[in-house]
Design a protein around this motif. Structure first.
Motif, PDB file in Angstrom:
ATOM      1  N   TYR A   1       0.844  -1.193   0.000  1.00  0.00           N
ATOM      2  CA  TYR A   1       0.000   0.000   0.000  1.00  0.00           C
ATOM      3  C   TYR A   1       0.882   1.246   0.000  1.00  0.00           C
ATOM      4  CZ  TYR A   1      -2.734   3.777   2.094  1.00  0.00           C
ATOM      5  OH  TYR A   1      -3.316   4.995   2.375  1.00  0.00           O
ATOM      6  N   PHE A   2       0.568   2.198  -0.867  1.00  0.00           N
ATOM      7  CA  PHE A   2       1.364   3.421  -0.984  1.00  0.00           C
ATOM      8  C   PHE A   2       0.642   4.567  -0.290  1.00  0.00           C
ATOM      9  CE2 PHE A   2       2.934   7.277  -3.007  1.00  0.00           C
ATOM     10  CZ  PHE A   2       4.305   7.050  -3.031  1.00  0.00           C
ATOM     11  N   PRO A   3       1.107   4.980   0.894  1.00  0.00           N
ATOM     12  CA  PRO A   3       0.456   6.080   1.608  1.00  0.00           C
ATOM     13  C   PRO A   3       0.629   7.397   0.853  1.00  0.00           C
ATOM     14  CG  PRO A   3       1.892   4.800   3.062  1.00  0.00           C
ATOM     15  CD  PRO A   3       2.223   4.399   1.655  1.00  0.00           C
ATOM     16  N   THR A   4      -0.313   8.286   1.000  1.00  0.00           N
ATOM     17  CA  THR A   4      -0.225   9.584   0.337  1.00  0.00           C
ATOM     18  C   THR A   4      -0.229  10.729   1.348  1.00  0.00           C
ATOM     19  OG1 THR A   4      -2.632   9.590   0.052  1.00  0.00           O
ATOM     20  CG2 THR A   4      -1.296   8.781  -1.802  1.00  0.00           C
ATOM     21  N   THR A   5       0.086  10.428   2.600  1.00  0.00           N
ATOM     22  CA  THR A   5       0.145  11.479   3.609  1.00  0.00           C
ATOM     23  C   THR A   5       1.360  12.363   3.348  1.00  0.00           C
ATOM     24  OG1 THR A   5       1.458  10.081   5.097  1.00  0.00           O
ATOM     25  CG2 THR A   5      -0.944   9.996   5.331  1.00  0.00           C
ATOM     26  N   PRO A   6       1.294  13.648   3.698  1.00  0.00           N
ATOM     27  CA  PRO A   6       2.427  14.555   3.478  1.00  0.00           C
ATOM     28  C   PRO A   6       3.712  14.080   4.147  1.00  0.00           C
ATOM     29  CG  PRO A   6       0.452  15.811   3.985  1.00  0.00           C
ATOM     30  CD  PRO A   6       0.108  14.361   4.214  1.00  0.00           C
ATOM     31  N   SER A   7       3.617  13.517   5.365  1.00  0.00           N
ATOM     32  CA  SER A   7       4.814  13.078   6.079  1.00  0.00           C
ATOM     33  C   SER A   7       5.498  11.920   5.354  1.00  0.00           C
ATOM     34  CB  SER A   7       4.464  12.664   7.514  1.00  0.00           C
ATOM     35  OG  SER A   7       3.555  11.574   7.524  1.00  0.00           O
ATOM     36  N   PHE A   8       4.693  10.978   4.824  1.00  0.00           N
ATOM     37  CA  PHE A   8       5.284   9.853   4.099  1.00  0.00           C
ATOM     38  C   PHE A   8       5.903  10.316   2.789  1.00  0.00           C
ATOM     39  CE2 PHE A   8       5.041   6.552   0.843  1.00  0.00           C
ATOM     40  CZ  PHE A   8       5.787   5.544   1.442  1.00  0.00           C
ATOM     41  N   LEU A   9       5.211  11.150   2.045  1.00  0.00           N
ATOM     42  CA  LEU A   9       5.719  11.624   0.761  1.00  0.00           C
ATOM     43  C   LEU A   9       6.994  12.439   0.937  1.00  0.00           C
ATOM     44  CD1 LEU A   9       2.373  12.635  -0.993  1.00  0.00           C
ATOM     45  CD2 LEU A   9       3.757  10.573  -1.379  1.00  0.00           C
ATOM     46  N   PHE A  10       7.030  13.258   1.992  1.00  0.00           N
ATOM     47  CA  PHE A  10       8.250  14.027   2.266  1.00  0.00           C
ATOM     48  C   PHE A  10       9.411  13.109   2.622  1.00  0.00           C
ATOM     49  CE2 PHE A  10      10.998  15.589   5.695  1.00  0.00           C
ATOM     50  CZ  PHE A  10      11.694  16.570   5.007  1.00  0.00           C
ATOM     51  N   SER A  11       9.140  12.155   3.537  1.00  0.00           N
ATOM     52  CA  SER A  11      10.213  11.254   3.974  1.00  0.00           C
ATOM     53  C   SER A  11      10.715  10.399   2.821  1.00  0.00           C
ATOM     54  CB  SER A  11       9.743  10.368   5.133  1.00  0.00           C
ATOM     55  OG  SER A  11       8.667   9.531   4.740  1.00  0.00           O
ATOM     56  N   LEU A  12       9.806   9.908   1.994  1.00  0.00           N
ATOM     57  CA  LEU A  12      10.200   9.084   0.852  1.00  0.00           C
ATOM     58  C   LEU A  12      11.058   9.889  -0.121  1.00  0.00           C
ATOM     59  CD1 LEU A  12      10.029   6.499  -0.858  1.00  0.00           C
ATOM     60  CD2 LEU A  12       7.905   7.400  -1.834  1.00  0.00           C
ATOM     61  N   THR A  13      10.643  11.098  -0.430  1.00  0.00           N
ATOM     62  CA  THR A  13      11.401  11.938  -1.363  1.00  0.00           C
ATOM     63  C   THR A  13      12.765  12.286  -0.800  1.00  0.00           C
ATOM     64  OG1 THR A  13       9.332  12.907  -2.180  1.00  0.00           O
ATOM     65  CG2 THR A  13      11.370  14.089  -2.676  1.00  0.00           C
ATOM     66  N   TYR A  14      12.797  12.673   0.468  1.00  0.00           N
ATOM     67  CA  TYR A  14      14.072  13.042   1.081  1.00  0.00           C
ATOM     68  C   TYR A  14      15.023  11.849   1.154  1.00  0.00           C
ATOM     69  CZ  TYR A  14      17.494  14.857   4.376  1.00  0.00           C
ATOM     70  OH  TYR A  14      18.677  15.248   4.959  1.00  0.00           O
ATOM     71  N   LEU A  15      14.501  10.692   1.603  1.00  0.00           N
ATOM     72  CA  LEU A  15      15.344   9.508   1.741  1.00  0.00           C
ATOM     73  C   LEU A  15      15.827   9.005   0.385  1.00  0.00           C
ATOM     74  CD1 LEU A  15      13.353   7.590   4.503  1.00  0.00           C
ATOM     75  CD2 LEU A  15      15.590   8.677   4.760  1.00  0.00           C
ATOM     76  N   SER A  16      14.990   9.118  -0.638  1.00  0.00           N
ATOM     77  CA  SER A  16      15.372   8.647  -1.966  1.00  0.00           C
ATOM     78  C   SER A  16      16.394   9.570  -2.615  1.00  0.00           C
ATOM     79  CB  SER A  16      14.142   8.528  -2.868  1.00  0.00           C
ATOM     80  OG  SER A  16      13.234   7.578  -2.355  1.00  0.00           O
ATOM     81  N   LEU A  17      16.109  10.880  -2.601  1.00  0.00           N
ATOM     82  CA  LEU A  17      16.982  11.835  -3.285  1.00  0.00           C
ATOM     83  C   LEU A  17      18.276  12.071  -2.513  1.00  0.00           C
ATOM     84  CD1 LEU A  17      17.612  13.858  -5.498  1.00  0.00           C
ATOM     85  CD2 LEU A  17      16.222  15.555  -4.273  1.00  0.00           C
ATOM     86  N   PHE A  18      18.150  12.493  -1.262  1.00  0.00           N
ATOM     87  CA  PHE A  18      19.346  12.847  -0.494  1.00  0.00           C
ATOM     88  C   PHE A  18      19.965  11.646   0.212  1.00  0.00           C
ATOM     89  CE2 PHE A  18      16.964  16.820  -0.877  1.00  0.00           C
ATOM     90  CZ  PHE A  18      17.950  17.656  -1.376  1.00  0.00           C
ATOM     91  N   GLY A  19      19.122  10.874   0.946  1.00  0.00           N
ATOM     92  CA  GLY A  19      19.650   9.752   1.717  1.00  0.00           C
ATOM     93  C   GLY A  19      20.163   8.610   0.869  1.00  0.00           C
TER      94      GLY A  19
END
Length: 302
Positions: A209-227
């Motif tokens: 399941y792919f959550p669409t909450t702002p906190s999940f989307l932010f964390s996913l983007t940050y962890l993918s791009l920067f982390g």
């Protein structure tokens, strides 16, 4: 260490120091295997876009190279992270950080056994100093340690995760030896890591399941791009230039940064133990990363 390597070391240390805090927003929203799959799939897409439109390096390599891309992906971008995320479900982040510091010793041993690289005394002494620094840094968590089966299980998982990370680093070093650009072998490795995570998740019956909450989307983007994209580019470049043993010292510095961030966002109060821990990690870092001399080679066991 030259200014370029210092910059690369600082980039991955600073970024990974923040990911300890950000990861909890991801795993609070979905399962650990799904979290790893989404993270590295998005990171792989980013890496291929960078390769095609900006770096413009060839992505076509023979199957012999893909064997090492696949193995790096399995250990670096799949098993390592799945087990790290799982371990945080059993023990607190301080103990997880403590287990990850053994990456230095695993990498030293791997570089010695596989690639016949000399082990320098300054790296050993710096790693020991950093290890005690981490103990002081997370003294509250360690002092509250209870040797129950659940906690021991979490620690074992964390150590195995670190071992898998080290094995992945050995394959990354092999990719360096084969003259494959870092951004290219990381792109393929992350794609394979995401594929392996998907397979493991399907076998385990994980919900994707792919959550669409702002906190999940932010964390996913940050962890993918920067982390992932940026930090692994910096780290794997270091592996190729200064070796996996010295590059692994980021596993000492990033928990220090994580603790500083926690003091701001999670109201952790600085104590004398924290201050001593930061000093030990800092000076251990300087010692481990200084340019080794031939006289600094550690003696061989009799």
């Amino acid at each position: 260490m030259n200014s370029r390597n210092i910059l690369l070391f600082s980039i991955c240390s600073l970024i990974w120091g923040t990911t300890w805090f950000v990861i909890k927003f991801q795993i609070d929203s979905t399962g650990p295997i799904a979290s790893v799959f989404f993270r590295f799939l998005l990171a792989a897409i980013m890496m291929f876009v960078i390769n095609v439109f900006f770096i413009k390096k060839t992505l076509k390599y023979p199957l012999a190279n893909h064997k090492f891309f696949m193995l790096q992906g399995l250990f670096n971008f799949c098993l390592n992270y799945i087990l790290t995320y799982v371990s945080e479900q059993y023990i607190n982040s301080g103990l997880v950080a403590l287990t990850f510091t053994v990456l230095i010793y695993f990498n030293m041993l791997g570089m010695k056994l596989i690639y016949k690289k000399e082990i320098y005394k300054n790296v050993i002494y710096g790693a020991i100093m950093g290890f005690f620094g981490i103990i002081f840094l997370f003294w509250r968590e360690i002092s509250n340690f209870s040797a129950d089966k659940v906690t021991i299980f979490g620690i074992v998982i964390g150590i195995v995760a670190t071992l898998f990370a080290s094995i992945g680093n050995m394959f990354a070093y092999k990719n360096h030896q084969l003259k494959v650009p870092v951004m290219t072998f990381n792109a393929w490795g992350m794609l394979y890591g995401a594929a392996f995570s998907l397979i493991i998740g399907l076998i385990q019956g994980e919900s994707f399941y792919f959550p669409t909450t702002p906190s999940f989307l932010f964390s996913l983007t940050y962890l993918s791009l920067f982390g992932t994209v940026v930090a692994f580019w910096a780290y794997q470049t270091l592996v190729g230039t200064i070796g996996a043993d010295r590059a692994a010292y980021t596993s000492i510095i990033s928990p220090v940064i994580a603790m500083i961030i926690s003091s701001v966002f999670e109201n952790i109060v600085f104590t004398p133990q924290l201050f001593v821990g930061i000093l030990l990690c800092f000076f251990g870092n300087l010692l481990a990363l200084k340019k080794p001399q031939k006289s600094d080679v550690a003696p061989r066991p009799a």
